[in-house]
Design an enzyme around this catalytic site. Structure first.
Site, short mmCIF file in Angstrom:
data_model
loop_
_atom_site.label_atom_id
_atom_site.label_comp_id
_atom_site.label_asym_id
_atom_site.label_seq_id
_atom_site.Cartn_x
_atom_site.Cartn_y
_atom_site.Cartn_z
N HIS A 1 0.83 -1.21 0.00
CA HIS A 1 0.00 0.00 0.00
C HIS A 1 0.86 1.26 0.00
O HIS A 1 0.48 2.28 -0.57
CB HIS A 1 -0.97 0.00 1.19
CG HIS A 1 -2.18 -0.86 0.94
ND1 HIS A 1 -3.47 -0.39 1.03
CD2 HIS A 1 -2.28 -2.17 0.60
CE1 HIS A 1 -4.33 -1.38 0.74
NE2 HIS A 1 -3.63 -2.47 0.49
N ASP A 2 2.02 1.21 0.64
CA ASP A 2 2.93 2.35 0.60
C ASP A 2 3.38 2.59 -0.84
O ASP A 2 3.25 3.70 -1.36
CB ASP A 2 4.14 2.10 1.51
CG ASP A 2 5.06 3.31 1.57
OD1 ASP A 2 4.55 4.44 1.41
OD2 ASP A 2 6.28 3.14 1.78
N GLY B 1 4.51 6.03 -4.68
CA GLY B 1 5.76 5.28 -4.56
C GLY B 1 6.10 4.91 -3.14
O GLY B 1 5.41 5.28 -2.19
N ASP C 1 -5.51 -17.98 1.88
CA ASP C 1 -5.16 -19.31 1.39
C ASP C 1 -5.79 -20.31 2.36
O ASP C 1 -5.30 -20.50 3.47
CB ASP C 1 -3.64 -19.45 1.32
CG ASP C 1 -3.18 -20.88 1.04
OD1 ASP C 1 -4.02 -21.81 1.00
OD2 ASP C 1 -1.95 -21.07 0.88
#
Ligand code: HEM
Ligand SMILES: *[C@@H]1O[C@H](CO)[C@@H](O)[C@H](O)[C@H]1NC(C)=O
Ligand SMILES: *[C@@H]1O[C@H](CO)[C@@H](O)[C@H](O)[C@H]1NC(C)=O
Ligand SMILES: *[C@@H]1O[C@H](CO)[C@@H](O)[C@H](O)[C@H]1NC(C)=O
Length: 324
Positions: free
Chosen positions: A70-71, A76, A241
Site C-alpha cells: 500500500h505504501d 511510490g 489461502d
C-alpha cells in the site's frame, strides 16, 4: 560540421535530461550497501526487531507485506502510508484493515537511538517486508536502500489501491502505471498465500453476485459453503489461502486452479487467458515462484522512490513529517 556537432550535443543533453527525470534512473541511487558506512547495523536491527514482533504475533508477517504494498502503490515507496495526520492515506476508509504500524515505530525508535536521522521509514518498511516474507517461509532477496520519506499523504488517494473487485485489465493497468508487468502482477498476488481478508472484500461473491441472484459461478461449491459459514458479518476474517494459511508457498496458485481463490481478483488471474499460464507455471514450479517473487518485490520496492539530496527527508518519527 560545427553545426552538426552542436545538434549532436543538444540531443545528447536532452537524452541525459530525460534519463535523469525518468524514475527508472532512480534505481541508480539505491544500493544494497547504502547504510554500510552510515549505519552498519541497520539491516540487522530491522530484522532482529521484525523477528521479535512476528514471533509474538505471526499475523504481523502478512500485515507488514501488505503495508509495504500500500505504501508503494500510492506516491511510490516513500513511507507516506505511515503518516498519521488528519486526512492522510492511513486515516482513509480503505486503510482501516492495515496493521503493523507499531512494529515499524518500534524499529524506528531503535534506529534513532543507534543512528539518529539516518535510516528512512520507507527503507525500514521495505526491509521489514522482506524479513516478514522469510519468517513466513518465503524467499530471501537483497534490498537496495536509499529511499527518502515523502511529505505528502492524501486520504482520497487510498482508494486507488485495488480492493478485490477489479477485472484483470484494470489490475494490469494499475501495475503498468507503476512500471510493473503481468508477471509481477501474478507473482506479487502470490503474497495472498498468507494472511487474511475481511468478508467485506468478497461478500458479493457469496449470495447475489453481480446482481444475478446467484453466487459467483467461479467459486468451488464446498468452498462457497465454508465461506458462507465463516462470514456471519462483513467484519469476520477469513484466510486468503484456505489450505496452508500461514505458509509462504505455492498453494495460493493450486487453490486458484481448483476454484478456491478468495478474492474475485485472485480467481480472475486463473480465468483470464492472459494470466492463467503464469498461475499454472507458479503452481507447479515452486522454485520459479520463489525466484520471481523476489525479483518482483525488488521492482515493487523501487516504484516511484525519492532519492537524491533534493527529494524527501529522513523522518525522525514515521508518523509525522519533520518540523520545518
Ligand atoms: C493485485 C491486486 C491486489 C488486490 C486486489 C488485493 C486485495 C487485497 C484485499 C482485499 C485484502 C484483504 C483486505 C481486508 O479486507 O482486510 C488483501 C490482503 C492482503 N494483501 Fe493484497 N491485494 C493485491 C495485491 C497485493 C500485493 C501486490 C501484495 C504484496 C506484495 C499484497 C499483500 C497482501 C497481504 C499479505 C494481505 C493479508 C494482510 C493481512 O493478513 O493482514 N496484496 N489484499
Ligand atoms: C495516530 O492518530 C490517531 C488519531 O489521531 C491517534 O489516536 C493515534 O494515537 C496516533 N498514533 C500514533 C502512533 O501517533
Ligand atoms: C474492466 O474494468 C474497467 C474499469 O473498471 C472497465 O472500464 C472495463 O469495461 C472492464 N472490462 C471488462 C472486460 O469487463
Ligand atoms: C458484472 O455485470 C456487469 C454489468 O452488469 C458486466 O459488464 C460484467 O461483465 C459482470 N462481471 C462478471 C464478472 O460477470
Amino acid at each position: 560540421m560545427k553545426l552538426h556537432y552542436c545538434y549532436f550535443s543538444f540531443f545528447l543533453i536532452l537524452i541525459i535530461l530525460e534519463l535523469i527525470t525518468t524514475s527508472s534512473l532512480a534505481y541508480a541511487f539505491v544500493s544494497t550497501d547504502y547504510y554500510h558506512s552510515k549505519c552498519p547495523d541497520a539491516e540487522a536491527i530491522i530484522s532482529q526487531k521484525v523477528s521479535e514482533w512476528i514471533k509474538k504475533d505471526p499475523t504481523l508477517a502478512p500485515a507488514i507485506i501488505r503495508l509495504h504494498f500500500h505504501d508503494c502503490a500510492i506516491r511510490g515507496c516513500d513511507g507516506s502510508i505511515l503518516l498519521n495526520h488528519t486526512g492522510s492515506e492511513r486515516t482513509a476508509f480503505e486503510s482501516t484493515t492495515l496493521r503493523g504500524f507499531q512494529l515499524i515505530d518500534d524499529v524506528k525508535f531503535e534506529l534513532e537511538r543507534r543512528c539518529p536521522k539516518t535510516v528512512s521509514c520507507a527503507d525500514i518498511l521495505t526491509a521489514a517486508a522482506r524479513d516478514a516474507t522469510i519468517l513466513a517461509g518465503g524467499p530471501f532477496w537483497e534490498v537496495p536502500f536509499g529511499r527518502k520519506d515523502g511529505q505528502t499523504s492524501l486520504a482520497r488517494e487510498a482508494s486507488m489501491v485495488p480492493h478485490g473487485h477489479e477485472n484483470v485489465t484494470a489490475l494490469l493497468e494499475f501495475f503498468q502505471a507503476r512500471g510493473l508487468d503481468m508477471l509481477d502482477l501474478v507473482a506479487l498476488s502470490g503474497s495472498h498465500t498468507i494472511g487474511r481478508s475481511t468478508c467485506h472484500s468478497f461478500m458479493d461473491r457469496l449470495y447475489n453476485f453481480n446482481g444475478t441472484g446467484k453466487p459467483d459461478p467461479s467459486l468451488n461449491v464446498y468452498y462457497l459453503k465454508l465461506l458462507r459459514k465463516r462470514c456471519k458479518t462483513e467484519l469476520n476474517l477469513v484466510y486468503l489461502d484456505a489450505i496452508t494459511p500461514r505458509t509462504f508457498d505455492t498453494t495460493y496458485y493450486t487453490n486458484l486452479m481448483r476454484r478456491v481463490g478468495l478474492l474475485a481478483t485472485d480467481q480472475s488471474l486463473f480465468s483470464d487467458v492472459r494470466t492463467a499460464p503464469f498461475v499454472e507455471a507458479f503452481a507447479t514450479q515452486p522454485f520459479l515462484f520463489n525466484s520471481q517473487f523476489a525479483v518482483s518485490m525488488v521492482k515493487l520496492g523501487n516504484v516511484g522512490i525519492l532519492t537524491g539530496s533534493s527529494q524527501g527527508e529522513i523522518r525522525v518519527n514515521c508518523n509525522y513529517v519533520n518540523a520545518a
